[in-house]
Motif scaffolding. Structure first.
Motif, PDB file in Angstrom:
ATOM      1  N   GLY A  51     153.546  64.471  50.643  1.00 41.68           N
ATOM      2  CA  GLY A  51     152.221  64.983  51.014  1.00 41.68           C
ATOM      3  C   GLY A  51     151.513  64.068  51.989  1.00 41.68           C
ATOM      4  N   ILE A  52     151.571  62.759  51.717  1.00 41.44           N
ATOM      5  CA  ILE A  52     150.954  61.798  52.635  1.00 41.44           C
ATOM      6  C   ILE A  52     151.611  61.887  54.005  1.00 41.44           C
ATOM      7  CG2 ILE A  52     150.830  59.322  53.162  1.00 41.44           C
ATOM      8  CD1 ILE A  52     150.034  58.796  50.345  1.00 41.44           C
ATOM      9  N   GLY A  53     152.941  62.048  54.000  1.00 44.49           N
ATOM     10  CA  GLY A  53     153.654  62.191  55.267  1.00 44.49           C
ATOM     11  C   GLY A  53     153.183  63.406  56.056  1.00 44.49           C
ATOM     12  N   LEU A  54     152.932  64.501  55.339  1.00 44.51           N
ATOM     13  CA  LEU A  54     152.446  65.716  56.006  1.00 44.51           C
ATOM     14  C   LEU A  54     151.046  65.528  56.572  1.00 44.51           C
ATOM     15  CD1 LEU A  54     153.699  68.410  53.442  1.00 44.51           C
ATOM     16  CD2 LEU A  54     154.619  67.954  55.731  1.00 44.51           C
ATOM     17  N   VAL A  55     150.163  64.867  55.793  1.00 43.35           N
ATOM     18  CA  VAL A  55     148.796  64.639  56.261  1.00 43.35           C
ATOM     19  C   VAL A  55     148.802  63.667  57.439  1.00 43.35           C
ATOM     20  CG1 VAL A  55     146.509  63.779  55.648  1.00 43.35           C
ATOM     21  CG2 VAL A  55     147.810  65.128  54.001  1.00 43.35           C
ATOM     22  N   ILE A  56     149.605  62.598  57.335  1.00 42.72           N
ATOM     23  CA  ILE A  56     149.707  61.650  58.445  1.00 42.72           C
ATOM     24  C   ILE A  56     150.307  62.336  59.670  1.00 42.72           C
ATOM     25  CG2 ILE A  56     150.935  59.582  59.257  1.00 42.72           C
ATOM     26  CD1 ILE A  56     150.516  58.381  56.488  1.00 42.72           C
ATOM     27  N   GLY A  57     151.275  63.234  59.422  1.00 43.82           N
ATOM     28  CA  GLY A  57     151.846  63.995  60.521  1.00 43.82           C
ATOM     29  C   GLY A  57     150.798  64.871  61.208  1.00 43.82           C
ATOM     30  N   LEU A  58     149.917  65.458  60.402  1.00 47.27           N
ATOM     31  CA  LEU A  58     148.820  66.260  60.943  1.00 47.27           C
ATOM     32  C   LEU A  58     147.931  65.406  61.838  1.00 47.27           C
ATOM     33  CD1 LEU A  58     147.101  68.884  60.978  1.00 47.27           C
ATOM     34  CD2 LEU A  58     145.960  68.047  58.906  1.00 47.27           C
ATOM     35  N   MET A  59     147.653  64.166  61.370  1.00 48.21           N
ATOM     36  CA  MET A  59     146.819  63.261  62.160  1.00 48.21           C
ATOM     37  C   MET A  59     147.552  62.789  63.414  1.00 48.21           C
ATOM     38  SD  MET A  59     145.088  60.967  59.124  1.00 48.21           S
ATOM     39  CE  MET A  59     143.948  60.119  60.206  1.00 48.21           C
ATOM     40  N   LEU A  60     148.833  62.437  63.234  1.00 48.34           N
ATOM     41  CA  LEU A  60     149.603  61.918  64.372  1.00 48.34           C
ATOM     42  C   LEU A  60     149.766  62.965  65.465  1.00 48.34           C
ATOM     43  CD1 LEU A  60     151.244  59.543  65.484  1.00 48.34           C
ATOM     44  CD2 LEU A  60     153.247  60.465  64.327  1.00 48.34           C
ATOM     45  N   MET A 262     143.943  64.392  51.754  1.00 51.07           N
ATOM     46  CA  MET A 262     144.475  63.067  51.443  1.00 51.07           C
ATOM     47  C   MET A 262     144.243  62.676  49.976  1.00 51.07           C
ATOM     48  SD  MET A 262     146.288  60.602  52.666  1.00 51.07           S
ATOM     49  CE  MET A 262     146.170  60.337  54.433  1.00 51.07           C
ATOM     50  N   PRO A 263     143.005  62.807  49.442  1.00 55.78           N
ATOM     51  CA  PRO A 263     142.818  62.475  48.020  1.00 55.78           C
ATOM     52  C   PRO A 263     143.661  63.342  47.099  1.00 55.78           C
ATOM     53  CG  PRO A 263     140.697  62.608  49.147  1.00 55.78           C
ATOM     54  CD  PRO A 263     141.726  63.151  50.089  1.00 55.78           C
ATOM     55  N   GLN A 264     143.911  64.593  47.497  1.00 57.96           N
ATOM     56  CA  GLN A 264     144.692  65.487  46.645  1.00 57.96           C
ATOM     57  C   GLN A 264     146.148  65.035  46.535  1.00 57.96           C
ATOM     58  OE1 GLN A 264     143.225  67.927  44.867  1.00 57.96           O
ATOM     59  NE2 GLN A 264     141.323  67.175  45.790  1.00 57.96           N
ATOM     60  N   VAL A 265     146.746  64.630  47.663  1.00 62.61           N
ATOM     61  CA  VAL A 265     148.144  64.208  47.608  1.00 62.61           C
ATOM     62  C   VAL A 265     148.274  62.847  46.937  1.00 62.61           C
ATOM     63  CG1 VAL A 265     148.796  65.580  49.612  1.00 62.61           C
ATOM     64  CG2 VAL A 265     148.080  63.214  49.952  1.00 62.61           C
ATOM     65  N   VAL A 266     147.249  62.002  47.069  1.00 57.58           N
ATOM     66  CA  VAL A 266     147.280  60.695  46.417  1.00 57.58           C
ATOM     67  C   VAL A 266     147.257  60.849  44.900  1.00 57.58           C
ATOM     68  CG1 VAL A 266     145.963  58.569  46.022  1.00 57.58           C
ATOM     69  CG2 VAL A 266     146.306  59.402  48.350  1.00 57.58           C
ATOM     70  N   LYS A 267     146.626  61.920  44.408  1.00 62.95           N
ATOM     71  CA  LYS A 267     146.595  62.172  42.963  1.00 62.95           C
ATOM     72  C   LYS A 267     147.999  62.278  42.380  1.00 62.95           C
ATOM     73  CE  LYS A 267     142.065  64.437  42.588  1.00 62.95           C
ATOM     74  NZ  LYS A 267     141.365  65.719  42.315  1.00 62.95           N
TER      75      LYS A 267
END
Length: 459
Positions: A51-60, A262-267
């Motif tokens: 999930g973090i990878g997907l969110v970071i990918g969205l940002m990148l 981001m907070p959701q995937v960190v959960k």
């Protein structure tokens, strides 16, 4: 021996999203958790990192082009692209130092625990690559494999102490009891926040400025909601990048999604790590009575805090502007922009969520890390060449993450001095921050002991 090294290399090549679930599953089983619970913990962590990878990918995929457009709009010319940790970590794991770095870092941790020099039990195996990067760079600079291994050990020992010193912040602000962050990026950043906080507390008027998400929501109502704040920041970045209306609005919605997702995937990471952390502490305290231990985990856990996400978005344009004023800078911040949360997370905690203070601390750090990363271009390029990354189209490499680490820079310069002035300036400044943090930590412990004594009296 070759078979063992091949297995280790294959293991680290799996990446954090696969490697960490396996490590956590094995640790959980060794601690006595049932097969089902251990498996669930491992899979939850894997889901979180995907999930973090997907969110970071969205940002990148969306912020990085905006950052380049901003640079072009403001006439900022930089010819070397910041690879970020996604680019630097694979080339580090490909180095000859990396295969030995894992057992060395674990051995240092065990030795420090035995000698009671740390209370951190580190199970964050993937991020040993930070220590390995330091060792690989020192090996390249000095030509000595032994000094490279020494660099790994020194960086690891320092990271474990940082985990100790900032564990109260991890517990109090982030609510992660019994957890420490011996992280090679969050770790080296954190000590700079301490003197900044102490200095600002002594300046009239300035000391009373407290800009945080709670105050925003209180004074501005719905406009202070994290999702709306994320959208506003995205719109501002889009405008600075010169996007059309559609592009500006799209970036705004995308950044609103980032600050909520981001907070959701960190959960998911927390749901996997926290039970293992609790079990590990229980087992350790059962065998070592009257001792307190912290479980060393990935600082991705801190990215779930809305203030950290908001500060991360704020630092996208700020980092670009800082890059433009660093003397002689050749590096365009790019790969590390989506993961700036790793740089500033602990500072947010030290400053109690105060974005004004985080902006000051973060600006100092980004100026320093961009300057250091420029000094490390040559060594970083050799590291990339050894991993077979240099091509005719890309001949120089740099990163802000470990390439701009003062720990790596100071250790490298001590063992192979090429810039006496740089070593003196960075060494004195950073050394003063670390000394200040040491005494700050002592006061924190005294205050916590006094609070505990009062609770006992009240009972």
């Amino acid at each position: 021996m070759e078979t063992i090294l091949y297995c280790v290399q294959y293991f680290v090549d799996l990446g954090a999203a696969v490697m960490l679930p396996i490590v956590i599953f094995i640790v959980a089983m060794c601690l006595g958790q049932s097969f089902g619970k251990a498996l669930k913990s491992g899979i939850s962590i894997g889901i979180g990192f995907i999930g973090i990878g997907l969110v970071i990918g969205l940002m990148l995929n969306n912020l990085a082009p905006a950052a380049k457009a901003m640079s072009a709009n403001f006439g900022i010319s930089m010819n070397i692209i910041d690879l970020g940790w996604p680019g630097s970590s694979p080339m580090t794991w490909a180095s000859s130092i990396a295969l030995v770095a894992i057992p060395v870092a674990i051995a240092v941790n065990i030795l420090m625990l035995v000698l009671k020099l740390t209370r951190v039990v580190n199970i964050d195996i993937w991020n040993i690559w930070h220590f390995a990067f330091t060792g690989a760079i020192i090996n390249i600079a000095t030509g000595s494999y032994t000094l490279g291994i020494l660099g790994v050990a020194l960086h690891a020992a320092y990271a474990y102490k940082i985990g100790d010193w900032f564990a109260p912040v991890t517990e109090k602000y982030f609510g992660l009891e019994g957890i420490a962050m011996p992280h090679g990026t969050t770790g080296w950043f954190a000590p700079i926040a301490v003197p900044v906080d102490l200095i600002l507390n002594r300046i009239p008027i300035i000391k009373d400025i407290d800009i945080n998400l709670e105050s925003f929501e209180k004074h501005f109502g719905s406009l202070g909601d994290p999702a709306i704040m994320g959208a506003i920041m995205g719109i501002i970045i889009g405008i600075l990048a010169g996007y059309d209306v559609r592009g500006v609005l799209t970036l705004g919605i995308q950044m609103a999604a980032v600050i909520i997702l981001m907070p959701q995937v960190v959960k998911h990471i927390m749901s996997g790590l926290l039970p293992v952390s609790e079990t590990a502490r229980t087992v350790l305290q059962k065998h070592f009575k009257n001792s307190t231990f912290y479980i060393g985990l990935d600082c991705a856990l801190l990215l779930g805090d809305p203030a950290v996400v908001a500060a991360s978005l704020l630092f996208i344009p700020v980092t670009i502007f800082i890059a433009a004023i660093v003397p002689g800078n050749q590096i365009l911040p790019f790969g590390d922009l989506p993961t700036i949360g790793f740089f500033i997370a602990m500072a947010v905690g030290v400053h109690g969520g105060n974005l004004f203070r985080t902006l000051i601390t973060g600006s100092i750090v980004m100026f320093m890390t961009i300057w250091i990363s420029n000094q490390m271009i040559g060594l970083h390029t050799v590291l990339a060449a050894n991993a077979g990354q240099v091509t005719s189209s890309v001949s120089q490499f740099a990163s802000l993450d470990q390439g701009g680490s003062p720990v790596t820079y100071i250790l490298t310069q001590i063992m192979n001095t090429t810039n006496v002035t740089g070593l003196a300036l960075i060494g004195i400044f950073y050394g003063a921050c670390v000394v200040c943090t040491y005494f700050w930590h002592k006061k924190q412990l005294a205050a916590m002991a006094q609070e505990a004594a009062l609770r006992v009296e009240n009972k």
